[in-house]
Design an enzyme around this catalytic site. Structure first.
Site, PDB file in Angstrom:
ATOM      1  N   GLU A  36       3.978   1.251   2.957  1.00 52.21           N
ATOM      2  CA  GLU A  36       3.917   1.563   1.374  1.00 52.21           C
ATOM      3  C   GLU A  36       4.687   2.678   1.140  1.00 52.21           C
ATOM      4  O   GLU A  36       4.698   3.811   1.874  1.00 52.21           O
ATOM      5  CB  GLU A  36       2.319   1.586   1.101  1.00 52.21           C
ATOM      6  CG  GLU A  36       2.128   1.906  -0.229  1.00 52.21           C
ATOM      7  CD  GLU A  36       0.710   2.105  -0.728  1.00 52.21           C
ATOM      8  OE1 GLU A  36       0.036   2.029  -0.026  1.00 52.21           O
ATOM      9  OE2 GLU A  36       0.447   2.527  -1.863  1.00 52.21           O
ATOM     10  N   ARG A 261      -4.653   2.841  15.813  1.00 57.22           N
ATOM     11  CA  ARG A 261      -3.780   3.457  15.120  1.00 57.22           C
ATOM     12  C   ARG A 261      -3.735   4.958  16.111  1.00 57.22           C
ATOM     13  O   ARG A 261      -4.553   5.102  16.922  1.00 57.22           O
ATOM     14  CB  ARG A 261      -3.983   3.821  13.694  1.00 57.22           C
ATOM     15  CG  ARG A 261      -5.468   4.547  13.513  1.00 57.22           C
ATOM     16  CD  ARG A 261      -5.479   5.368  11.937  1.00 57.22           C
ATOM     17  NE  ARG A 261      -5.280   4.376  11.039  1.00 57.22           N
ATOM     18  CZ  ARG A 261      -4.200   4.477  10.213  1.00 57.22           C
ATOM     19  NH1 ARG A 261      -3.686   5.511   9.722  1.00 57.22           N
ATOM     20  NH2 ARG A 261      -4.003   3.591   9.245  1.00 57.22           N
ATOM     21  N   LYS A 271      -1.425  10.106   4.908  1.00 58.27           N
ATOM     22  CA  LYS A 271      -0.360  10.479   4.115  1.00 58.27           C
ATOM     23  C   LYS A 271      -0.750  11.373   2.849  1.00 58.27           C
ATOM     24  O   LYS A 271      -0.096  12.103   2.427  1.00 58.27           O
ATOM     25  CB  LYS A 271       0.316   9.143   3.494  1.00 58.27           C
ATOM     26  CG  LYS A 271       1.377   8.707   4.455  1.00 58.27           C
ATOM     27  CD  LYS A 271       2.213   7.541   3.621  1.00 58.27           C
ATOM     28  CE  LYS A 271       1.589   6.086   3.899  1.00 58.27           C
ATOM     29  NZ  LYS A 271       2.253   5.006   3.513  1.00 58.27           N
TER      30      LYS A 271
END
Ligand code: ATP
Ligand code: MG
Length: 562
Positions: A36, A261, A271
């Site tokens: 994204e 992850r 982020k």
């Protein structure tokens, strides 16, 4: 953790092997990396990039780069550009397959109309708070919305008007009609479209309804004929919905596969938190060398090869864990050791005068460029009467195990001579200069009479050395997991000493030939690289990582614990 650099099989590659055996996708392997564009990529993304593009390479398949740009409010062009640059810098190629989810908005809308026509989606007037209340909890089933049984005709009309901009943000949503009592909360009539009167950085004001992630992502994968849609573990219980949407539309369905992850000690990888650090001025920007961003690591001097090796060696698993930052540094050193040219640089200079060396004499002495790589050749280093050495390489009153320079002691100056300290000159309490002598017979660093010295130190010739600023970096946080403490602000654990700037460094003249981002080793000091802020007037150098392999030590401790 994989101790070598070889490709190893993991559960994802096992699944692909099996699919190839059964010819599930006609022998195709087609993955994608779907960022994204709402921030810069970090080392966690690198794991996903390496996994997706790596699998495509290994199986002679394809991997798309796709911007998942379905949220207009947080996305910017700057992020898109940085992501393209970073993936390319990591060494991967999407050929002509750069896609934007926003290019599919029209198609996604058509699919939504189809669901409505099939009686499988409805327009709901409940507001966000009410939708939440109606959803129920893990232990309590939800309740149907009073608008759930609108006719297909009414739903089609309302959806059309949502799209046309007749309603305000939040006034209506389009929801899938699945099951409000489903044990998986994601299946309790999830939202498909919401109203957002916002401009999108690519579609402008064309749309005022935007698709939700779960709706959009599977459609993007389906449209692009992806075979294996690899994502992180938190999407595991979204998989039934991923499948439901595609199956109920009757379109091609890829296989979603979840993996753990990457987390790293002493840093943050979300982020949102990285953005907070950048916008709050806690770091100098997204490419601050202390950040775990790809652009920060590039500026710090990490090589793409080292990052790829790291990602390979940590492997892929189904369980979340946290990787030692020291292991990343170990991988960085491992690569830089093989590839870096060596130079001499004095970070905290102490002037020395060699009293018996002629005032006007200047020699050029041969130095090895990389002992790990003979093909790197040699260079010449200037030597003269006035030199600089590291302040820490001299002690006036040395303890037992200090073998470097001290009054009356002889040491080797790398690539040059044996040098003996005669006297330390003080100014106000500080040693400001050393008076020394050299032995002309020891040129090249060896004594013909066979006498030995206990240490070798680096140096720079005063008149020829270049002035440089060297930036030393330490961990950004003082806690292993700064984001993991309840009821605290992760910024409270920022390391106040994460950046040390040394402004009066003296480095050998050969550094003049290096360009921004060039990586090298300062002998005895670690790996460094040229900072892009360097100008013709000012040489700025970042320390990438020190020489000491802390990970080896940690590993030893862990083995002892076992
Ligand atoms: P954040 O949670 O920080 O916002 P994200 O997962 O939403 O990150 P995306 O841009 O959606 O960021 O991520 C693109 C791809 O990278 C996704 O497939 C995601 O699963 C993967 N990814 C993101 N963070 C990590 C990580 N720490 N380790 C491995 N893969 C990751
Ligand atoms: Mg995401």
């Amino acid at each position: 953790m994989n101790p070598t650099n070889n490709v190893i099989k993991d559960f994802i590659r096992d699944i692909i092997d099996e699919d190839l055996k059964t010819n599930k996708y006609d022998g195709r392997v087609h993955t994608r990396f779907p960022p994204e564009p709402n921030g810069y990529l970090h080392i966690g993304h690198a794991k996903s990039v390496c996994l997706n593009f790596g699998i495509a390479e290994e199986y002679k398949g394809l991997c798309n780069l796709r911007f998942d740009d379905t949220n207009p409010t947080k996305e910017e062009k700057e992020y898109t550009q940085s992501i393209i640059e970073d993936v390319r810098w990591l060494g991967f190629d999407w050929e002509d397959r750069l896609f934007y989810a926003s290019d599919y908005f029209g198609q996604m809308y058509e699919y939504a109309v189809q669901l409505v026509k099939d009686g499988k989606a409805y327009v709901d007037d409940l507001d966000a708070k009410e939708i939440n209340e109606y959803r129920g909890t893990l232990t309590k089933p939800g309740r149907n919305s009073p608008y759930r049984d609108r006719s297909v005709k009414e739903n089609l009309d309302l959806l059309e008007r949502m799209k046309a901009g007749e309603f305000a943000d939040g006034e209506k949503v389009l929801r899938a009609k699945i099951d409000m009592a489903h044990p998986n909360l994601n299946m309790r009539d999830p939202i498909i479209y919401r109203i957002l009167h916002e401009s999108h950085h690519r579609t402008g004001d064309k749309w005022c309804i935007y698709p939700m992630y779960d709706w959009a992502h599977g459609l993007e994968d389906s449209i692009e004929d992806i075979t294996h849609s690899i994502c992180t573990l938190e999407f595991e219980n979204h998989r039934p919905l991923y499948d439901w949407f595609l199956d109920n539309l009757g379109v091609y369905r890829p296989q979603q596969i979840e993996f753990a992850r990457l987390n790293l000690t002493y840093t943050v990888m979300s982020k949102r938190m990285l953005l907070e650090l950048v916008e709050g001025g806690y770091v100098s920007g997204w490419d601050d060398p202390r950040l775990p961003t790809i652009s920060g690591m590039r500026r710090r001097g990490y090589s793409p090869t080292a990052i790829r090796n790291f990602c390979k060696r940590i492997g892929v698993a189904k369980v979340n864990s946290i990787v030692d930052f020291e292991f990343l540094e170990h991988c960085i050193r491992d690569d830089l050791n093989k590839t870096s040219l060596r130079f001499m640089g004095v970070l905290r200079p102490l002037k020395i005068v060699i009293e018996n060396y002629p005032e006007d004499k200047l020699e050029e002495l041969e130095a090895v460029n990389n002992p790990e790589d003979p093909s790197a050749g040699v260079r010449m280093v200037p030597f003269s009467r006035v030199l600089y050495i590291e302040q820490g390489d001299f002690m006036e009153d040395p303890p037992k195990k200090f073998y470097r320079l001290a009054p009356g002691r002889e040491v080797r100056f790398r690539y040059s001579y044996f040098i003996t300290c005669k006297e330390a000159i003080r100014e106000g309490g500080d040693v400001v200069e050393l008076r020394c002598t050299y032995d002309p017979a020891t040129r090249g660093g060896y004594a013909p009479d066979g006498r030995k010295v206990k240490s070798t130190i680096h140096w720079a010739s005063a008149d020829q050395a270049i002035d440089a600023e060297v930036r030393l970096y330490d961990r950004l946080f003082t806690l292993e997991n700064p984001a993991g403490k309840k009821d605290t602000d992760f910024k409270d654990f920022l390391n106040p000493n994460s950046l040390e700037v040394l402004t009066s460094c003296k480095v050998e003249p050969a550094l003049r030939n290096l360009k921004p981002f060039d990586r090298f080793q300062f002998e005895r000091q670690g790996y460094f690289c040229i900072d892009p802020d360097t100008t013709g007037k000012k040489l700025i150098i970042n320390r990438t990582v020190g020489l000491r392999d802390i990970w080896a030590k940690i590993q030893k401790q862990q083995q002892m614990k076992k």
